[in-house]
Design a protein around this motif. Structure first.
Motif, PDB file in Angstrom:
ATOM      1  N   GLU A 237       0.620  -1.233  -0.259  1.00 36.21           N
ATOM      2  CA  GLU A 237      -0.119  -0.151   0.471  1.00 36.21           C
ATOM      3  C   GLU A 237       0.609   1.399   0.122  1.00 36.21           C
ATOM      4  OE1 GLU A 237      -3.524   1.965   2.861  1.00 36.21           O
ATOM      5  OE2 GLU A 237      -2.558   0.154   3.262  1.00 36.21           O
ATOM      6  N   MET A 238       1.970   0.594   0.321  1.00 33.33           N
ATOM      7  CA  MET A 238       2.853   2.453   1.152  1.00 33.33           C
ATOM      8  C   MET A 238       3.808   2.255  -0.414  1.00 33.33           C
ATOM      9  SD  MET A 238       4.854   3.951   4.313  1.00 33.33           S
ATOM     10  CE  MET A 238       3.847   4.573   5.027  1.00 33.33           C
ATOM     11  N   ALA A 239       4.136   1.471  -0.957  1.00 39.33           N
ATOM     12  CA  ALA A 239       4.674   1.720  -2.391  1.00 39.33           C
ATOM     13  C   ALA A 239       3.861   2.053  -3.554  1.00 39.33           C
ATOM     14  CB  ALA A 239       4.950   0.200  -2.237  1.00 39.33           C
ATOM     15  N   ILE A 240       2.453   1.336  -3.672  1.00 41.26           N
ATOM     16  CA  ILE A 240       1.724   2.191  -4.578  1.00 41.26           C
ATOM     17  C   ILE A 240       1.417   3.693  -4.136  1.00 41.26           C
ATOM     18  CG2 ILE A 240      -0.650   1.919  -5.403  1.00 41.26           C
ATOM     19  CD1 ILE A 240      -0.241  -1.116  -4.985  1.00 41.26           C
ATOM     20  N   GLU A 241       1.560   4.307  -2.622  1.00 39.70           N
ATOM     21  CA  GLU A 241       1.153   5.288  -2.853  1.00 39.70           C
ATOM     22  C   GLU A 241       2.163   6.170  -3.197  1.00 39.70           C
ATOM     23  OE1 GLU A 241       1.267   7.955   2.064  1.00 39.70           O
ATOM     24  OE2 GLU A 241       0.043   6.117   1.687  1.00 39.70           O
ATOM     25  N   LEU A 242       3.566   6.044  -2.800  1.00 38.78           N
ATOM     26  CA  LEU A 242       4.843   6.279  -3.058  1.00 38.78           C
ATOM     27  C   LEU A 242       5.053   6.672  -4.505  1.00 38.78           C
ATOM     28  CD1 LEU A 242       7.568   7.988  -2.168  1.00 38.78           C
ATOM     29  CD2 LEU A 242       8.282   5.797  -2.520  1.00 38.78           C
ATOM     30  N   LYS A 243       4.683   5.225  -4.902  1.00 32.22           N
ATOM     31  CA  LYS A 243       4.795   5.361  -6.334  1.00 32.22           C
ATOM     32  C   LYS A 243       3.798   6.291  -7.051  1.00 32.22           C
ATOM     33  CE  LYS A 243       3.925   2.357 -11.157  1.00 32.22           C
ATOM     34  NZ  LYS A 243       3.678   1.311 -11.192  1.00 32.22           N
ATOM     35  N   THR A 244       2.763   6.054  -6.769  1.00 37.35           N
ATOM     36  CA  THR A 244       1.629   7.605  -6.785  1.00 37.35           C
ATOM     37  C   THR A 244       1.731   9.063  -7.201  1.00 37.35           C
ATOM     38  OG1 THR A 244      -0.346   5.945  -6.880  1.00 37.35           O
ATOM     39  CG2 THR A 244      -0.469   8.023  -7.099  1.00 37.35           C
ATOM     40  N   LYS A 245       2.306   9.028  -6.646  1.00 35.75           N
ATOM     41  CA  LYS A 245       2.899  10.568  -5.968  1.00 35.75           C
ATOM     42  C   LYS A 245       4.166  11.410  -6.669  1.00 35.75           C
ATOM     43  CE  LYS A 245       4.605  13.178  -1.560  1.00 35.75           C
ATOM     44  NZ  LYS A 245       5.069  13.808  -0.432  1.00 35.75           N
ATOM     45  N   LEU A 246       5.523   9.806  -7.244  1.00 33.99           N
ATOM     46  CA  LEU A 246       6.336  10.063  -7.988  1.00 33.99           C
ATOM     47  C   LEU A 246       5.879  10.280  -9.621  1.00 33.99           C
ATOM     48  CD1 LEU A 246       8.829   7.444  -6.224  1.00 33.99           C
ATOM     49  CD2 LEU A 246       9.469  10.674  -6.515  1.00 33.99           C
ATOM     50  N   LYS A 247       4.291   9.467  -9.635  1.00 35.79           N
ATOM     51  CA  LYS A 247       4.606   9.591 -10.996  1.00 35.79           C
ATOM     52  C   LYS A 247       3.713  11.448 -11.751  1.00 35.79           C
ATOM     53  CE  LYS A 247       4.439   7.257 -14.479  1.00 35.79           C
ATOM     54  NZ  LYS A 247       4.774   6.739 -15.339  1.00 35.79           N
ATOM     55  N   LYS A 248       3.115  11.490 -10.176  1.00 37.84           N
ATOM     56  CA  LYS A 248       2.819  13.370 -10.750  1.00 37.84           C
ATOM     57  C   LYS A 248       3.384  14.121 -10.926  1.00 37.84           C
ATOM     58  CE  LYS A 248      -2.094  12.599  -7.936  1.00 37.84           C
ATOM     59  NZ  LYS A 248      -2.592  12.658  -6.874  1.00 37.84           N
ATOM     60  N   GLU A 249       5.084  13.713 -10.446  1.00 35.93           N
ATOM     61  CA  GLU A 249       5.858  14.561 -10.119  1.00 35.93           C
ATOM     62  C   GLU A 249       6.850  14.400 -11.588  1.00 35.93           C
ATOM     63  OE1 GLU A 249       8.540  17.974  -9.005  1.00 35.93           O
ATOM     64  OE2 GLU A 249       6.632  17.247  -7.990  1.00 35.93           O
ATOM     65  N   PHE A 250       6.738  12.894 -11.538  1.00 41.37           N
ATOM     66  CA  PHE A 250       7.323  12.628 -12.631  1.00 41.37           C
ATOM     67  C   PHE A 250       6.680  11.734 -13.766  1.00 41.37           C
ATOM     68  CE2 PHE A 250      10.917  13.389  -9.235  1.00 41.37           C
ATOM     69  CZ  PHE A 250      11.339  14.329  -9.503  1.00 41.37           C
ATOM     70  N   PRO A 251       5.833  12.359 -14.624  1.00 36.71           N
ATOM     71  CA  PRO A 251       5.390  11.321 -15.330  1.00 36.71           C
ATOM     72  C   PRO A 251       5.716  10.568 -16.644  1.00 36.71           C
ATOM     73  CG  PRO A 251       4.612  13.395 -15.936  1.00 36.71           C
ATOM     74  CD  PRO A 251       5.421  13.458 -14.689  1.00 36.71           C
TER      75      PRO A 251
END
Length: 278
Positions: A237-251
């Motif tokens: 869950e936390m790994a997905i949350e971090l990935k989602t946040k990073l994809k917004k910053e670095f699509p």
């Protein structure tokens, strides 16, 4: 050209890597209360963690022998890439090096890689090699690119449980029991030499992940990373949350998630998050 990627089993694998039979693990072993576990990529990690948490002894890990490396090398392969955990943390790199030296004759080109990292870092290098092989680069070109990416690669992690890392001598200068009592999560990183250093500390994993995210953004100002692996120990869950946040910053960047194997889970502990990017 046929190729094979061998990682010792401190490396983690993404879903697409598990489907590629050219990527194999050389098992490390764990000893917990007189019981030995072979970290072959098929361990039940939740049961393993429970055994570790219930143990009164210090769990131990042991690296593959040179013969075990040799036995995993595909006999008719033209290119072989061996990726080990940092030589500063384990004897696995030395075993792999001896395995290569002891081969009397081989037609294969062999690239021996001391990742100076672990877990997500090893997986990241394997993914780069896999992609470069698909693109048709020569062995020498790939060897050169691996060296370049390895020098620029960052490995950072946040752990909730530091007990095993400290008790096995992989982390010094930090009081794991006190940190646990105060809910302090240190933010850690691999040094250029392949050891572990602390880069910050916060209270709680949520703040730890926020700190990790900030460090990744800051790193990108100096060197624009292309690809990332996020490995987690029973904390998808936390790994997905971090990935989602990073994809917004670095699509446009490629980010993949992996689950830690037995050895990585032993040292990361339940809830740990490890990222590697280059």
């Amino acid at each position: 050209m046929s190729y094979q990627i061998l990682m010792d089993s401190c490396g983690d694998r993404t879903v697409d890597m598990k489907r590629d039979d050219r990527i194999s693990l050389v098992p490390l072993r764990l000893q917990i209360d007189d019981r030995e576990y072979t970290d072959d990529g098929e361990l039940d990690i939740r049961k393993l963690l429970l055994s570790i948490e219930q143990s009164t002894d210090i769990p131990r890990s042991s690296c593959p022998s040179p013969i075990e490396y040799q036995q995993k090398m595909a006999p008719h392969c033209e290119r072989i890439y061996l990726i080990s955990i940092s030589g500063e943390l384990s004897g696995s790199y030395n075993s792999a090096s001896l395995a290569v030296k002891q081969i009397p004759q081989t037609q294969a080109d062999i690239c021996l890689i001391n990742s100076r990292s672990a877990s997500a870092g090893q997986t990241l290098l394997a993914l780069f090699i896999q992609e470069w092989e698909r693109q048709g680069y020569s062995f020498q070109e790939i060897t050169n690119m691996v060296a370049e990416r390895k020098d620029k690669m960052k490995t950072r992690f946040v752990l909730e449980d530091l007990t095993m890392l400290e008790r096995n001598g992989r982390l010094t200068g930090f009081k794991a029991k006190l940190a646990g009592a105060l809910h302090i999560c240190p933010v850690l990183a691999a040094t250029p030499e392949g050891t572990i250093c602390q880069t910050g500390q916060v209270r709680g994993m949520n703040r730890g992940i926020a700190k990790l995210f900030h460090q990744i953004v800051e790193d990108d100002k100096e060197y624009m990373w292309e690809r990332m692996v996020i490995s987690h120990c029973c904390n998808e869950e936390m790994a997905i949350e971090l990935k989602t946040k990073l994809k917004k910053e670095f699509p446009e960047r490629m980010i993949q998630i992996a689950s830690t194997g037995g050895i990585s889970s032993l040292y990361a502990g339940r809830g740990g998050i490890i990222v590697a990017y280059a």
